[in-house]
Scaffold this motif. Structure first.
Motif, PDB file in Angstrom:
ATOM      1  N   SER A 127      -0.304   5.928  -8.978  1.00  0.00           N
ATOM      2  CA  SER A 127       0.304   6.690  -7.986  1.00  0.00           C
ATOM      3  C   SER A 127      -0.505   6.630  -6.537  1.00  0.00           C
ATOM      4  O   SER A 127       0.009   6.667  -5.579  1.00  0.00           O
ATOM      5  N   ALA A 128      -1.746   6.306  -6.669  1.00  0.00           N
ATOM      6  CA  ALA A 128      -2.333   5.892  -5.316  1.00  0.00           C
ATOM      7  C   ALA A 128      -1.742   4.760  -4.700  1.00  0.00           C
ATOM      8  O   ALA A 128      -1.781   4.777  -3.560  1.00  0.00           O
ATOM      9  N   LYS A 129      -1.326   3.732  -5.690  1.00  0.00           N
ATOM     10  CA  LYS A 129      -0.627   2.515  -4.869  1.00  0.00           C
ATOM     11  C   LYS A 129       0.573   3.040  -3.945  1.00  0.00           C
ATOM     12  O   LYS A 129       0.853   2.365  -2.904  1.00  0.00           O
ATOM     13  N   THR A 130       1.569   3.900  -4.801  1.00  0.00           N
ATOM     14  CA  THR A 130       2.703   4.209  -4.028  1.00  0.00           C
ATOM     15  C   THR A 130       2.160   5.129  -2.547  1.00  0.00           C
ATOM     16  O   THR A 130       2.730   4.938  -1.670  1.00  0.00           O
ATOM     17  N   LEU A 131       1.135   5.982  -2.856  1.00  0.00           N
ATOM     18  CA  LEU A 131       0.824   6.770  -1.657  1.00  0.00           C
ATOM     19  C   LEU A 131       0.327   5.679  -0.430  1.00  0.00           C
ATOM     20  O   LEU A 131       0.602   5.990   0.608  1.00  0.00           O
ATOM     21  N   ALA A 132      -0.304   4.606  -1.116  1.00  0.00           N
ATOM     22  CA  ALA A 132      -0.806   3.752   0.054  1.00  0.00           C
ATOM     23  C   ALA A 132       0.406   3.166   0.641  1.00  0.00           C
ATOM     24  O   ALA A 132       0.182   2.568   1.667  1.00  0.00           O
ATOM     25  N   ALA A 133       1.444   2.978  -0.056  1.00  0.00           N
ATOM     26  CA  ALA A 133       2.524   2.388   0.681  1.00  0.00           C
ATOM     27  C   ALA A 133       3.003   3.067   1.884  1.00  0.00           C
ATOM     28  O   ALA A 133       3.607   2.481   2.616  1.00  0.00           O
ATOM     29  N   ALA A 134       2.785   4.326   1.632  1.00  0.00           N
ATOM     30  CA  ALA A 134       3.199   5.416   2.655  1.00  0.00           C
ATOM     31  C   ALA A 134       2.447   5.546   3.710  1.00  0.00           C
ATOM     32  O   ALA A 134       2.485   5.998   4.903  1.00  0.00           O
ATOM     33  N   ILE A 135       1.150   5.361   3.380  1.00  0.00           N
ATOM     34  CA  ILE A 135      -0.090   5.393   4.332  1.00  0.00           C
ATOM     35  C   ILE A 135      -0.861   4.318   4.492  1.00  0.00           C
ATOM     36  O   ILE A 135      -2.020   3.969   3.893  1.00  0.00           O
ATOM     37  N   PRO A 136      -0.321   3.049   4.846  1.00  0.00           N
ATOM     38  CA  PRO A 136      -0.879   1.825   4.947  1.00  0.00           C
ATOM     39  C   PRO A 136      -2.151   1.704   5.298  1.00  0.00           C
ATOM     40  O   PRO A 136      -2.812   0.564   4.925  1.00  0.00           O
ATOM     41  N   ASP A 137      -2.634   2.439   6.531  1.00  0.00           N
ATOM     42  CA  ASP A 137      -3.923   2.342   6.661  1.00  0.00           C
ATOM     43  C   ASP A 137      -5.116   3.123   5.947  1.00  0.00           C
ATOM     44  O   ASP A 137      -6.248   3.024   6.662  1.00  0.00           O
ATOM     45  N   ALA A 138      -4.720   3.912   5.215  1.00  0.00           N
ATOM     46  CA  ALA A 138      -5.513   4.813   4.403  1.00  0.00           C
ATOM     47  C   ALA A 138      -6.468   3.803   3.142  1.00  0.00           C
ATOM     48  O   ALA A 138      -6.187   2.712   3.024  1.00  0.00           O
ATOM     49  N   LYS A 139      -7.603   4.253   3.009  1.00  0.00           N
ATOM     50  CA  LYS A 139      -8.534   3.661   2.262  1.00  0.00           C
ATOM     51  C   LYS A 139      -8.334   4.383   0.740  1.00  0.00           C
ATOM     52  O   LYS A 139      -8.330   5.583   0.678  1.00  0.00           O
ATOM     53  N   ARG A 140      -8.361   3.606  -0.230  1.00  0.00           N
ATOM     54  CA  ARG A 140      -8.309   4.150  -1.562  1.00  0.00           C
ATOM     55  C   ARG A 140      -9.612   4.344  -2.366  1.00  0.00           C
ATOM     56  O   ARG A 140     -10.496   3.315  -2.038  1.00  0.00           O
ATOM     57  N   LYS A 141      -9.815   5.393  -2.954  1.00  0.00           N
ATOM     58  CA  LYS A 141     -11.199   5.477  -3.592  1.00  0.00           C
ATOM     59  C   LYS A 141     -10.996   6.576  -4.764  1.00  0.00           C
ATOM     60  O   LYS A 141     -10.374   7.439  -4.930  1.00  0.00           O
ATOM     61  N   LYS A 142     -11.289   5.877  -5.943  1.00  0.00           N
ATOM     62  CA  LYS A 142     -11.243   6.458  -7.288  1.00  0.00           C
ATOM     63  C   LYS A 142     -12.475   7.431  -7.518  1.00  0.00           C
ATOM     64  O   LYS A 142     -13.654   6.958  -7.173  1.00  0.00           O
ATOM     65  N   VAL A 143     -12.176   8.690  -7.807  1.00  0.00           N
ATOM     66  CA  VAL A 143     -13.204   9.489  -7.916  1.00  0.00           C
ATOM     67  C   VAL A 143     -12.951  10.258  -9.325  1.00  0.00           C
ATOM     68  O   VAL A 143     -12.210  11.151  -9.539  1.00  0.00           O
ATOM     69  N   ALA A 144     -14.018   9.908 -10.207  1.00  0.00           N
ATOM     70  CA  ALA A 144     -13.895  10.375 -11.548  1.00  0.00           C
ATOM     71  C   ALA A 144     -13.691  11.944 -11.609  1.00  0.00           C
ATOM     72  O   ALA A 144     -13.154  12.634 -12.626  1.00  0.00           O
ATOM     73  N   SER A 145     -14.445  12.772 -10.858  1.00  0.00           N
ATOM     74  CA  SER A 145     -14.351  14.142 -10.803  1.00  0.00           C
ATOM     75  C   SER A 145     -13.206  15.004 -10.610  1.00  0.00           C
ATOM     76  O   SER A 145     -12.839  16.003 -11.011  1.00  0.00           O
ATOM     77  N   LEU A 146     -12.186  14.129  -9.958  1.00  0.00           N
ATOM     78  CA  LEU A 146     -10.864  14.640  -9.873  1.00  0.00           C
ATOM     79  C   LEU A 146      -9.953  14.763 -10.702  1.00  0.00           C
ATOM     80  O   LEU A 146      -8.734  15.351 -10.738  1.00  0.00           O
ATOM     81  N   GLY A 147     -10.273  14.229 -11.950  1.00  0.00           N
ATOM     82  CA  GLY A 147      -9.588  14.201 -13.236  1.00  0.00           C
ATOM     83  C   GLY A 147      -8.116  13.452 -12.866  1.00  0.00           C
ATOM     84  O   GLY A 147      -7.916  12.363 -12.706  1.00  0.00           O
ATOM     85  N   SER A 148      -7.027  14.402 -13.043  1.00  0.00           N
ATOM     86  CA  SER A 148      -5.852  13.783 -12.801  1.00  0.00           C
ATOM     87  C   SER A 148      -5.132  14.009 -11.547  1.00  0.00           C
ATOM     88  O   SER A 148      -4.021  13.657 -11.300  1.00  0.00           O
ATOM     89  N   GLN A 149      -5.821  14.606 -10.442  1.00  0.00           N
ATOM     90  CA  GLN A 149      -5.539  14.849  -9.113  1.00  0.00           C
ATOM     91  C   GLN A 149      -5.571  13.546  -8.459  1.00  0.00           C
ATOM     92  O   GLN A 149      -6.361  12.681  -8.653  1.00  0.00           O
ATOM     93  N   VAL A 150      -4.444  13.903  -7.394  1.00  0.00           N
ATOM     94  CA  VAL A 150      -4.468  12.901  -6.308  1.00  0.00           C
ATOM     95  C   VAL A 150      -4.469  13.653  -4.721  1.00  0.00           C
ATOM     96  O   VAL A 150      -3.801  14.638  -4.977  1.00  0.00           O
ATOM     97  N   GLN A 151      -5.342  13.244  -4.166  1.00  0.00           N
ATOM     98  CA  GLN A 151      -5.841  13.825  -2.671  1.00  0.00           C
ATOM     99  C   GLN A 151      -5.558  13.081  -1.602  1.00  0.00           C
ATOM    100  O   GLN A 151      -5.987  11.699  -1.854  1.00  0.00           O
ATOM    101  N   VAL A 152      -5.079  13.324  -0.335  1.00  0.00           N
ATOM    102  CA  VAL A 152      -5.005  12.695   0.938  1.00  0.00           C
ATOM    103  C   VAL A 152      -6.168  13.345   1.749  1.00  0.00           C
ATOM    104  O   VAL A 152      -5.696  14.455   2.230  1.00  0.00           O
TER     105      VAL A 152
END
Length: 203
Positions: free
Chosen positions: A134-159
């Motif tokens: 899911s983060a990959k798809t978001l990154a395609a829409a926001i190409p300059d954004a940095k991706r970071k995995k955060v264990a405490s987010l559970g199943s959430q995705v945030q920008v």
């Protein structure tokens, strides 16, 4: 037969006209289960066997040879992704603007009220375990954004919208194809019930 794959071995059931048919036989005091073939469908089955024709249409298998992956291929469509958008710079209305653009790109967006953080320069995509695609798809829409995995987010995705926000790239997620696993299906026009040996393994 050591190289025979169970994926290539097909089982078929002889079609019955009445699977639950019971009758009283001359040598039995109570009704007995009796097999009655469906003459038309059974003829089709044995004709296929006699002519060495396939009983089921097999979808193309994945290649056994590893294919080159770019690492950027998208497998989750935007409309399957729920994303929470937060203001991480402090600019008034920026998260609402970013959320609107992502919504137009197809994402399911929730904009968090207020300011989550101040002074963040680079927009970040934060995601929980198992949400890498899911983060990959978001990154395609926001190409300059940095991706970071955060264990405490559970199943959430945030920008986390930063100062460098420059809009969402709709073209980046315009054609996302979700690939399905191959499976065997009955041949066109056939009512023969089939299954592979893989589906009928014992033990």
């Amino acid at each position: 037969m050591k190289n025979l794959s169970t994926d290539d071995l097909t089982f078929a059931k002889v079609p019955l006209s009445n699977p639950a048919y019971d009758t009283v036989l001359w040598n039995a005091p109570s009704p007995q289960s009796t097999v009655q073939w469906d003459q038309h469908k059974s003829h089709d089955l044995f004709t296929r066997l006699r002519r060495d024709q396939p009983l089921a249409t097999q979808s193309p298998k994945p290649s056994a040879t590893p294919t080159k992956k770019t690492g950027d291929e998208l497998t989750v469509a935007p409309d399957d992704i729920s994303v929470r958008v937060l203001n991480a710079i402090g600019t008034r209305g920026l998260a609402t603007k970013a959320g609107g653009e992502l919504r137009k790109a197809g994402f399911k967006v929730t904009v968090a009220p207020g300011v989550a953080r101040r002074g963040q320069q680079t927009t970040q995509i934060l995601y929980g375990p198992g949400r890498e695609d899911s983060a990959k798809t978001l990154a395609a829409a926001i190409p300059d954004a940095k991706r970071k995995k955060v264990a405490s987010l559970g199943s959430q995705v945030q920008v986390m919208v930063g100062a460098d926000w420059d809009g969402a790239d709709w073209a980046g997620v315009k054609e996302v194809e979700v690939k399905e696993s191959p499976s065997a299906s009955p041949s066109e026009g056939s009512a023969i019930e089939t299954g592979t040996a893989t589906q009928k393994l014992c033990g």
